[in-house]
Write an enzyme that holds these catalytic residues in place. Sequence first.
Site, PDB file in Angstrom:
ATOM      1  CB  CYS A 254      -0.827  -0.122   1.223  1.00 23.39           C
ATOM      2  SG  CYS A 254      -1.867  -1.661   1.351  1.00 23.39           S
ATOM      3  N   PRO A 257       1.949   7.885  -0.716  1.00 20.19           N
ATOM      4  CG  PRO A 257       2.343   9.840   0.307  1.00 20.19           C
ATOM      5  CD  PRO A 257       1.706   8.428   0.547  1.00 20.19           C
ATOM      6  CD  GLU A 286      -2.098   3.835  -3.876  1.00 18.73           C
ATOM      7  OE1 GLU A 286      -1.386   3.621  -2.590  1.00 18.73           O
ATOM      8  OE2 GLU A 286      -3.420   3.961  -3.728  1.00 18.73           O
ATOM      9  CG  ASP A 314      -7.003  -5.168  -4.339  1.00 23.56           C
ATOM     10  OD1 ASP A 314      -6.065  -5.160  -3.253  1.00 23.56           O
ATOM     11  OD2 ASP A 314      -8.250  -5.103  -3.852  1.00 23.56           O
ATOM     12  CG  ASP A 333       1.185   2.656   6.208  1.00 25.42           C
ATOM     13  OD1 ASP A 333       0.967   2.565   7.100  1.00 25.42           O
ATOM     14  OD2 ASP A 333       1.677   3.740   5.505  1.00 25.42           O
ATOM     15  CB  CYS A 416      -1.220   6.971  10.887  1.00 31.58           C
ATOM     16  SG  CYS A 416      -2.171   7.189   9.141  1.00 31.58           S
TER      17      CYS A 416
HETATM   18  C1  LIG Z   1      -1.782   4.805   4.295  1.00 31.80           C
HETATM   19  S1  LIG Z   1      -1.473   5.054   2.860  1.00 31.80           S
HETATM   20  C2  LIG Z   1       0.065   4.557   2.751  1.00 31.80           C
HETATM   21  C3  LIG Z   1       1.156   5.728   2.886  1.00 31.80           C
HETATM   22  C4  LIG Z   1       2.589   5.257   2.571  1.00 31.80           C
HETATM   23  N1  LIG Z   1       2.914   3.820   2.952  1.00 31.80           N
HETATM   24  C5  LIG Z   1       3.783   6.074   2.722  1.00 31.80           C
HETATM   25  O1  LIG Z   1       4.165   5.920   3.891  1.00 31.80           O
HETATM   26  O2  LIG Z   1       4.091   7.004   1.934  1.00 31.80           O
HETATM   27  C6  LIG Z   1      -2.627   3.750   2.236  1.00 31.80           C
HETATM   28  C7  LIG Z   1      -2.572   3.675   0.705  1.00 31.80           C
HETATM   29  O3  LIG Z   1      -3.138   2.372   0.617  1.00 31.80           O
HETATM   30  C8  LIG Z   1      -3.799   2.527  -0.840  1.00 31.80           C
HETATM   31  N2  LIG Z   1      -4.559   1.017  -0.861  1.00 31.80           N
HETATM   32  C9  LIG Z   1      -5.368   0.764   0.004  1.00 31.80           C
HETATM   33  N3  LIG Z   1      -5.946  -0.649  -0.396  1.00 31.80           N
HETATM   34  C10 LIG Z   1      -4.869  -1.171  -1.131  1.00 31.80           C
HETATM   35  C11 LIG Z   1      -5.163  -2.034  -1.777  1.00 31.80           C
HETATM   36  N4  LIG Z   1      -6.040  -3.262  -1.840  1.00 31.80           N
HETATM   37  N5  LIG Z   1      -4.134  -2.464  -2.688  1.00 31.80           N
HETATM   38  C12 LIG Z   1      -3.083  -1.366  -2.973  1.00 31.80           C
HETATM   39  N6  LIG Z   1      -3.216  -0.249  -2.331  1.00 31.80           N
HETATM   40  C13 LIG Z   1      -4.099   0.026  -1.461  1.00 31.80           C
HETATM   41  C14 LIG Z   1      -4.383   3.366  -0.438  1.00 31.80           C
HETATM   42  O4  LIG Z   1      -5.013   4.196  -1.789  1.00 31.80           O
HETATM   43  C15 LIG Z   1      -3.470   4.662   0.053  1.00 31.80           C
HETATM   44  O5  LIG Z   1      -2.907   5.315  -0.889  1.00 31.80           O
END
Ligand SMILES: C[S@@+](CC[C@H](N)C(=O)[O-])C[C@H]1O[C@@H](n2cnc3c(N)ncnc32)[C@H](O)[C@@H]1O
Length: 504
Positions: A254, A257, A286, A314, A333, A416
Site C-alpha cells: 500500500c 505517496p 497502489e 489492488d 501500511d 497511523c
Molecule cells: C496509509 S496510505 C500509505 C502511505 C505510504 N505507505 C507512505 O508511507 O507514503 C495507504 C495507501 O494504500 C492504498 N491502498 C488501500 N488498499 C489498497 C490495496 N488493496 N492495494 C493497493 N493499495 C491500497 C491507498 O489508496 C493509500 O494510498
Amino acid sequence: MNFYRDSTWVLEYVEQQEAKGQISGSLQTLVLQSCKRFKLKTNPKHIYAVVDSCWKYKPYLEKIMKKSGILEDIPKKKGQPMYQRLTLLLLIHDLLLSKSKRIQMGKHPIKSYVLKYKTRLNAELVKLKLKLKVKDLATAVDGPDDSESGEDDAPPVRWIRINPLRCTKDKPVESVLEELKKKFTKRVDHWNQIVSGSIYYDEFIPHLYGIHPRDKITSHELYKQGRIIIQDRASCFPAHILNPTINDVIIDGCAAPGNKTTHVASYMFGGEEKQDISHVQIHAFEKDPERAKILTKMVKIAGCSKQIDVNVGDFTKLATPENFPNVSGLILDPSCSGSGIFGRKYVDSLNRQRQLQKKQQQQQQDEEEEIPDEQEDYDKKEDLKTRLAKLSSFQFQVVKHAMGFPDAKRLVYSTCSIHAEENERVVIDLLLDKKVQEAGWRVASRDSVIPNWPRRGLVDEFKEVFRDTAKEEECERMADGCIRALPRDDGGIGFFAVCFERDL
Ligand SMILES: C[S@@+](CC[C@H](N)C(=O)[O-])C[C@H]1O[C@@H](n2cnc3c(N)ncnc32)[C@H](O)[C@@H]1O
C-alpha cells in the site's frame, strides 16, 4: 457563490476520504490535493481556512442545523433538494462562527434561505453553548486556555531525513548535513527544545533530523534535489524495522505517496559501497491511480526508479505468490482511520464533547428533550465502531495476503491510527488464524523492533484474548514487540507498527 461551491466539493472530498479511512496526510494536504483534482480556481489558502474551521466545528454545526429545522424545509427541484447539506453547513459556519459573522456572497437564493433561519440558528447556538457550559464553541473544541498555552494542531516537529540515494562519493551524506548546519545553526538535545533555526539529531532513525515546523525547507535546494525528504519520524519506523539489505526482494503493498517505499530503498541501495543496481528489487502496489502517479513522482525524485516498479491496482489481487515467489520481506501500511494524524485536537475535541455530553445528560436525565441527544451519542459511537470494524477487516485481509508469499521471512504492518481495533486487535486476529499459524508467523520480539523506543503495544489487549492459552510473559513479549507513538506527545503523528517474522 463560486467560493462556497468550490469549498463544498473540497469538504465533500475530505468527508469521503475520512469515511473510506483514506486519510493519510494532514487536512492541508487533502485540501490541496482536492483543489488540484477538481482544478478549482479559488485560492486554496482561502478554501483551506474555511474547510479547516468547518471540519473542526462540524459535529456542533450539524447539531445546530438539525435542531433549527433548516434541513427539513429545503426547496426542491424535480424532487431533489436544491441546496446541498455541506454548502448549507459552510454558509452557517460563516454566519455563526466567522469573525465577520457574515455570509460572503451577494444576493443569492441559498443565502436568503439561510438568513430566513438566522434567528433559530443563533438560538440553537446559544442553547448549545449553555449546554456545553462554554462561552464560545472554540473552548469546547480546543479546550480551555488553549490560546494562552500557544498550543495548536500543527505537528510539533518537522522531520527530515537525508536521502542517501541522492548522495554520491563526492557529495556524501555528511556533506548534506554540513549544508543543513548552515541553515540550522543550533543543535538541541531533545526534539521538544526545537526552536526556529535549531536542529535535533534523532536517536532512533539514522540520518533523521527534527526542525521547527515554521522553518521553510521546501524551497531549499537540498529538498528540490531529493537529497532530503520530509517524513514524520514514526512513519520512518517500518523501513528501519524491516531493515532490508541489497540481497532482499521487497513488496510495499500500500505504497502511495511512497515515503516508506523510498525509505526501504535507502536501506537497500544507499550504503557506503553503492552498487549499480539497475533491476527491480522493490515492487510497490497502489490501487488509486491518482495516488500511484504521486508515488511514481516520489520514487523518481528520490532517485530509485530503476529499482522500484509501481503497480497500479489492488495488492491482494495483483500480487500473487506465484508471480512473486522470491519476495523476502513486505511493508504493509494500509488505509486506516487516520486518527493519529487527523488533528489531535479534533480527536480530543470529540472526546471532550462526548464527556461533556455525558455529564450533561446525566444532569438532565429527566428532561425529555435530552432523549434524542442520547440517541445521537449512541449513533455516533456505533458509527465509529462500524467504521473501525470495516477497516480492521480490510487491514486483516491485506496482511494475511502478504503472509502467503512463500519466501517471505519478515513483514511490517503499520497504521497511523490510535485505535486498538486497527492495531493490536488486527495482530491478535492474525495470530488466531489457522493459516497464519500453519505458515509459522509470530510477532517479532522487541530486540529487533527499535528496542530503545519506550512506548510499546497495549498488553491488556493480548491478555484479554490469550489469558487462557498463553503465559503472561508471552503476552508481554508480544505487546513489547509492538510500537506505539502518541500524536504530539511523541513528537509527531500517532502511529502503530508491528513486525511479523518466521523461520524458513
Ligand atoms: C496509509 S496510505 C500509505 C502511505 C505510504 N505507505 C507512505 O508511507 O507514503 C495507504 C495507501 O494504500 C492504498 N491502498 C488501500 N488498499 C489498497 C490495496 N488493496 N492495494 C493497493 N493499495 C491500497 C491507498 O489508496 C493509500 O494510498
